[in-house]
Enzyme design. Sequence first.
Site, PDB file in Angstrom:
ATOM      1  N   ASP A  21       0.827  -1.148  -0.102  1.00  0.00           N
ATOM      2  CA  ASP A  21      -0.137  -0.035  -0.156  1.00  0.00           C
ATOM      3  C   ASP A  21       0.670   1.595  -0.407  1.00  0.00           C
ATOM      4  OD1 ASP A  21      -2.860   1.639   0.600  1.00  0.00           O
ATOM      5  OD2 ASP A  21      -1.948   1.762   2.257  1.00  0.00           O
ATOM      6  N   SER A  22       0.651   2.480  -0.519  1.00  0.00           N
ATOM      7  CA  SER A  22       1.152   3.747  -0.211  1.00  0.00           C
ATOM      8  C   SER A  22       1.394   4.490   1.212  1.00  0.00           C
ATOM      9  CB  SER A  22       0.590   4.983  -0.624  1.00  0.00           C
ATOM     10  OG  SER A  22      -1.029   5.053   0.026  1.00  0.00           O
ATOM     11  N   TYR A  53      -0.838   8.141  -2.608  1.00  0.00           N
ATOM     12  CA  TYR A  53      -1.476   8.230  -3.946  1.00  0.00           C
ATOM     13  C   TYR A  53      -2.598   8.509  -5.005  1.00  0.00           C
ATOM     14  CZ  TYR A  53       2.513   3.934  -4.182  1.00  0.00           C
ATOM     15  OH  TYR A  53       3.477   2.606  -4.272  1.00  0.00           O
ATOM     16  N   GLY A  54      -3.350   9.173  -4.352  1.00  0.00           N
ATOM     17  CA  GLY A  54      -4.965   9.420  -4.711  1.00  0.00           C
ATOM     18  C   GLY A  54      -4.062  10.898  -5.878  1.00  0.00           C
ATOM     19  N   CYS A  84      -4.196  -1.504  -1.854  1.00  0.00           N
ATOM     20  CA  CYS A  84      -4.112  -0.096  -1.511  1.00  0.00           C
ATOM     21  C   CYS A  84      -5.420  -0.428  -2.919  1.00  0.00           C
ATOM     22  CB  CYS A  84      -3.072   0.072  -2.673  1.00  0.00           C
ATOM     23  SG  CYS A  84      -3.288   1.941  -3.362  1.00  0.00           S
ATOM     24  N   ASN A  85      -6.553   1.202  -2.851  1.00  0.00           N
ATOM     25  CA  ASN A  85      -7.565   1.016  -4.059  1.00  0.00           C
ATOM     26  C   ASN A  85      -6.944   1.728  -5.248  1.00  0.00           C
ATOM     27  OD1 ASN A  85     -10.341   0.339  -2.542  1.00  0.00           O
ATOM     28  ND2 ASN A  85      -9.095   0.917  -0.888  1.00  0.00           N
ATOM     29  N   THR A  86      -6.047   2.912  -5.012  1.00  0.00           N
ATOM     30  CA  THR A  86      -5.971   3.422  -5.592  1.00  0.00           C
ATOM     31  C   THR A  86      -4.487   2.435  -6.676  1.00  0.00           C
ATOM     32  OG1 THR A  86      -5.574   5.640  -4.493  1.00  0.00           O
ATOM     33  CG2 THR A  86      -4.408   5.513  -6.486  1.00  0.00           C
ATOM     34  N   GLU A 164      -2.634   9.581   8.032  1.00  0.00           N
ATOM     35  CA  GLU A 164      -1.278   9.632   8.220  1.00  0.00           C
ATOM     36  C   GLU A 164      -0.672  10.031   9.260  1.00  0.00           C
ATOM     37  OE1 GLU A 164       0.874   7.381   6.736  1.00  0.00           O
ATOM     38  OE2 GLU A 164      -0.271   6.409   5.078  1.00  0.00           O
ATOM     39  N   CYS A 196     -10.926   2.864   0.585  1.00  0.00           N
ATOM     40  CA  CYS A 196      -9.853   3.429   0.371  1.00  0.00           C
ATOM     41  C   CYS A 196      -9.178   2.048   1.953  1.00  0.00           C
ATOM     42  CB  CYS A 196      -9.123   4.703   0.812  1.00  0.00           C
ATOM     43  SG  CYS A 196      -7.161   4.863   1.450  1.00  0.00           S
ATOM     44  N   THR A 197      -8.140   2.036   1.527  1.00  0.00           N
ATOM     45  CA  THR A 197      -7.756   0.746   2.780  1.00  0.00           C
ATOM     46  C   THR A 197      -7.484   1.926   4.461  1.00  0.00           C
ATOM     47  OG1 THR A 197      -5.522   0.863   1.781  1.00  0.00           O
ATOM     48  CG2 THR A 197      -7.297  -1.070   1.435  1.00  0.00           C
ATOM     49  N   HIS A 198      -6.593   2.819   3.833  1.00  0.00           N
ATOM     50  CA  HIS A 198      -6.595   3.642   4.719  1.00  0.00           C
ATOM     51  C   HIS A 198      -8.470   4.080   5.849  1.00  0.00           C
ATOM     52  CE1 HIS A 198      -3.040   5.082   2.948  1.00  0.00           C
ATOM     53  NE2 HIS A 198      -2.359   5.362   3.935  1.00  0.00           N
TER      54      HIS A 198
END
Length: 276
Positions: A21-22, A53-54, A84-86, A164, A196-198
């Site tokens: 993931d980012s 990443y978005g 990561c969805n993006t 983040e 988004c996994t966040h």
Amino acid sequence: MKTKKQNYSHLSPKQPIGIFDSGVGGLTVAKEIKRLLPNEDLIYFGDTKHLPYGEKSKEAIIEYSTKITNFLLAQNCKAIVVACNTATANALNEVMESVAGKVPVIDVINPVAEKVSYEIHNNVGVIATKATVNSGLYKKSIRKHNKWIKVDELATPLLVPAIEEGFKNHPITHAIIYNYLSNSKLKNIETLILGCTHYPLLIEEIKQYYGNRVRVIDSPNIVANHLKIILDKYNLLNESNPKPNYHFYLSDLTKNFEKISKKFFGKTIDLELKVL
């Protein structure tokens, strides 16, 4: 046209699962994989140097994603989870090309879209990064299985930086969540996908906003279950591993990642700087 039958007989159940993931978001998926598959070794790559990443171009996302994929393959991973969805929305085809059928690839959009499309949902909302929303992949994936579902997608770019930076249960995230979720695009939804996994790191705050009016989808659980099904199908489940190893690589060491990874995986984790 017949699809080529996958053959993973060269792989061993003892090999680790690779996840990337980012940043910290993919830890929500990794945590669920750890819970569901407690005997598996995990190797996680968080590309904290390049997040979010978005906000990046499709070309940049492809470059980052393929480099990480090749790194995880070099670590002898038996499966790659694009957590990561993006990256899924913008680089999944290129990741698949890099893998070249050597290992299974699990993404975070298609299993969720498929599950939602076969359940009772009429009006579905998706919140995600700009790059994921611009790809339209959630809408395409859901409507591929069920063309009657109405899908509204909303870009929510401030959430990843807030997460983040460690703003959880904080007036800043409360304000951002209220501002986004009160958008008219999401006015009539019955179900919300956290694209988004966040975002599952803020799931309680999001549920609090809606009360019981809207069902919030637990994407990490769906993805982990899908991974389990795939590994089981190809006899790649590790049935015996009393002391699984969790190794984390970061392209930039951050305090928030260290804090969340230790919370999810315990104090004695391996955290290593790795710039690709």
